[in-house]
Design an enzyme around this catalytic site. Structure first.
Site, PDB file in Angstrom:
ATOM      1  N   ASP A 202     -14.536   8.569  -0.423  1.00 53.75           N
ATOM      2  CA  ASP A 202     -14.052   9.653   0.506  1.00 53.75           C
ATOM      3  C   ASP A 202     -12.789   9.123   1.141  1.00 53.75           C
ATOM      4  O   ASP A 202     -12.879   8.514   2.153  1.00 53.75           O
ATOM      5  CB  ASP A 202     -15.089   9.543   1.645  1.00 53.75           C
ATOM      6  CG  ASP A 202     -15.044  10.828   2.709  1.00 53.75           C
ATOM      7  OD1 ASP A 202     -14.571  11.768   2.318  1.00 53.75           O
ATOM      8  OD2 ASP A 202     -15.700  10.716   3.826  1.00 53.75           O
ATOM      9  N   CYS A 256     -10.927  15.585   2.871  1.00 54.39           N
ATOM     10  CA  CYS A 256     -11.007  16.913   3.408  1.00 54.39           C
ATOM     11  C   CYS A 256      -9.658  17.480   3.789  1.00 54.39           C
ATOM     12  O   CYS A 256      -9.295  17.744   4.813  1.00 54.39           O
ATOM     13  CB  CYS A 256     -11.597  16.608   5.074  1.00 54.39           C
ATOM     14  SG  CYS A 256     -10.825  15.362   6.128  1.00 54.39           S
TER      15      CYS A 256
HETATM   16  N1  SAM Z   1     -16.913   8.482   4.561  1.00 58.19           N
HETATM   17  C1  SAM Z   1     -16.575   8.423   6.032  1.00 58.19           C
HETATM   18  C2  SAM Z   1     -17.755   9.486   6.546  1.00 58.19           C
HETATM   19  O1  SAM Z   1     -18.246  10.166   5.801  1.00 58.19           O
HETATM   20  O2  SAM Z   1     -18.146   9.057   7.648  1.00 58.19           O
HETATM   21  C3  SAM Z   1     -15.296   9.107   6.513  1.00 58.19           C
HETATM   22  C4  SAM Z   1     -14.290   8.036   5.766  1.00 58.19           C
HETATM   23  S1  SAM Z   1     -12.682   8.760   6.156  1.00 58.19           S
HETATM   24  C5  SAM Z   1     -12.487  10.107   5.269  1.00 58.19           C
HETATM   25  C6  SAM Z   1     -11.515   7.621   5.419  1.00 58.19           C
HETATM   26  C7  SAM Z   1     -11.743   6.247   5.815  1.00 58.19           C
HETATM   27  O3  SAM Z   1     -10.944   5.237   4.954  1.00 58.19           O
HETATM   28  C8  SAM Z   1     -11.426   5.879   7.353  1.00 58.19           C
HETATM   29  O4  SAM Z   1     -12.410   5.137   8.082  1.00 58.19           O
HETATM   30  C9  SAM Z   1     -10.207   5.144   7.136  1.00 58.19           C
HETATM   31  O5  SAM Z   1     -10.057   4.011   8.109  1.00 58.19           O
HETATM   32  C10 SAM Z   1     -10.341   4.228   5.761  1.00 58.19           C
HETATM   33  N2  SAM Z   1      -9.244   3.776   4.929  1.00 58.19           N
HETATM   34  C11 SAM Z   1      -8.176   3.717   5.282  1.00 58.19           C
HETATM   35  N3  SAM Z   1      -7.365   3.000   4.449  1.00 58.19           N
HETATM   36  C12 SAM Z   1      -8.324   2.454   3.454  1.00 58.19           C
HETATM   37  C13 SAM Z   1      -8.001   1.619   2.360  1.00 58.19           C
HETATM   38  N4  SAM Z   1      -7.202   1.147   2.253  1.00 58.19           N
HETATM   39  N5  SAM Z   1      -9.215   1.051   1.857  1.00 58.19           N
HETATM   40  C14 SAM Z   1     -10.419   1.600   2.279  1.00 58.19           C
HETATM   41  N6  SAM Z   1     -10.655   2.525   3.367  1.00 58.19           N
HETATM   42  C15 SAM Z   1      -9.397   2.991   3.799  1.00 58.19           C
END
Ligand code: SAM
Length: 329
Positions: A202, A256
């Protein structure tokens, strides 16, 4: 700081002009008015029943004590047809979110679009699953619920503050099968190659689904340059997700964002890189506000398989979303 661009017409009031113009190239002409209107709609609050904290009947009884009118979501039920998601009018949001029902983890407030990705992932009890961008845990808790807390569920989140939020969600919802890793998701594929039955990505994105007409804060970090940067990060994460998946396993990529650079183009470039090792799997979504993946955008053409992706068009209830399902052969 420069002034935000002026809107194009009264229909598009106070959304950035550039965003609206792009949207008109993405969304079919007959749907653009309702899509634009969705950014100013007062959406109902939607939530998922968390069966890790009680039976559906017990949780519904607790909800009924609040005396709020609840409307079941017709497409999300358990195997005997009992609804697993509901919506309540926006005016009841505070009453719902301030009730102990949330703190006790009986329900999880979540947009309906977001509930679709774990359904496409289709994790079952006993499997080994990776959630590669997990905080605050909406989808991790849903996956754990689908797996009845049985099996292995690894959740990755690099941002410390968000990792704590994820941990709090898991504790609140009674998820006991998950190990959290605070790391960059792009490093996971090489550390744990061919490990997971299914991987959910996601991906961090430009969050266009959260734009609200008349609220410039919701798009203050948005720009086409930012979209391009984010797209590069998404490709790195998807590559890692594929490496971490066992041969024969499935990867669900979602965002999203409505931007093709963060969606179809990420899938196109990934297919190109992995060749026959990865293909797209068709899937059905139980809703009507859905569009097939675009085969071209901004003068670029995409692999014909990209048509199998699905863009959820935003409505007065649902936020925009994009889902692709990949098979590692
Ligand atoms: N899956 C979550 C939910 O349903 O509640 C929402 C995820 S949100 C769209 C994307 C997430 O990816 C954020 O929490 C962000 O901090 C994290 N993120 C950012 N860079 C990332 C990376 N390099 N590796 C993994 N996650 C990362």
């Amino acid at each position: 700081m420069s002034e935000p661009p002026l809107p194009e017409s009264s229909n598009d009031v106070q959304l950035p002009t550039e965003f609206v113009q792009r949207l008109k190239l993405i969304v079919p002409a007959e749907q653009i008015a309702s899509v634009l209107a969705s950014f100013s709609a007062t959406k109902p609050t939607t939530f998922r029943i968390n069966t890790l904290r009680g039976s559906i009947d017990e949780i519904v009884t607790s909800l009924q004590a609040l005396k709020i009118e609840m409307k079941p979501v017709p497409w999300f039920s358990d195997s005997s047809g009992r609804p697993l998601a509901y919506q309540v009018a926006h005016e009841h949001r505070e009453q719902l979110t301030h009730s102990p029902i949330i703190d006790e983890g009986l329900i999880y407030v979540q947009n309906l679009s977001s509930m679709l990705a774990p359904l496409v992932l289709g994790a079952v009890s006993g499997e080994t699953i990776l959630d590669l961008a997990a905080a605050p845990g909406g989808k991790t808790t849903q996956i754990a619920q689908m797996m009845e807390n049985t099996g292995v569920l690894s959740a990755v989140e690099p941002v410390k503050k968000r990792m704590f939020k994820l941990r709090a969600s898991l504790e609140r919802c009674g998820v006991s099968m998950t190990r959290i890793y605070q790391t960059d998701g792009r490093t996971v594929g090489h550390k744990t190659p061919d490990r997971f039955d299914r991987v959910l990505l996601d991906a961090p994105c430009s969050s266009e689904a959260r734009f609200r007409t008349g609220d410039p804060k919701t798009w203050e970090t948005w720009s086409q340059r930012k979209i391009r940067e984010t797209s590069r990060k998404q490709i790195g994460l998807l590559k890692s997700a594929i490496h971490a998946t066992r041969p024969g396993g499935r990867i669900v990529y979602c965002t999203c964002s409505l931007a093709p650079e963060e969606n179809e183009q990420v899938i196109h470039k990934t297919l190109k890189k992995f060749g026959a090792k990865v293909s797209l799997i068709p899937f059905e979504l139980p809703i009507e506000n859905v569009q097939e993946g675009l085969l071209e955008f901004g003068g670029k053409s995409f692999d014909p398989q990209v048509e199998l992706c699905r863009r959820v068009l935003p409505t007065e209830v649902m936020d925009a979303f994009f889902i692709a399902c990949l098979l590692k052969s």
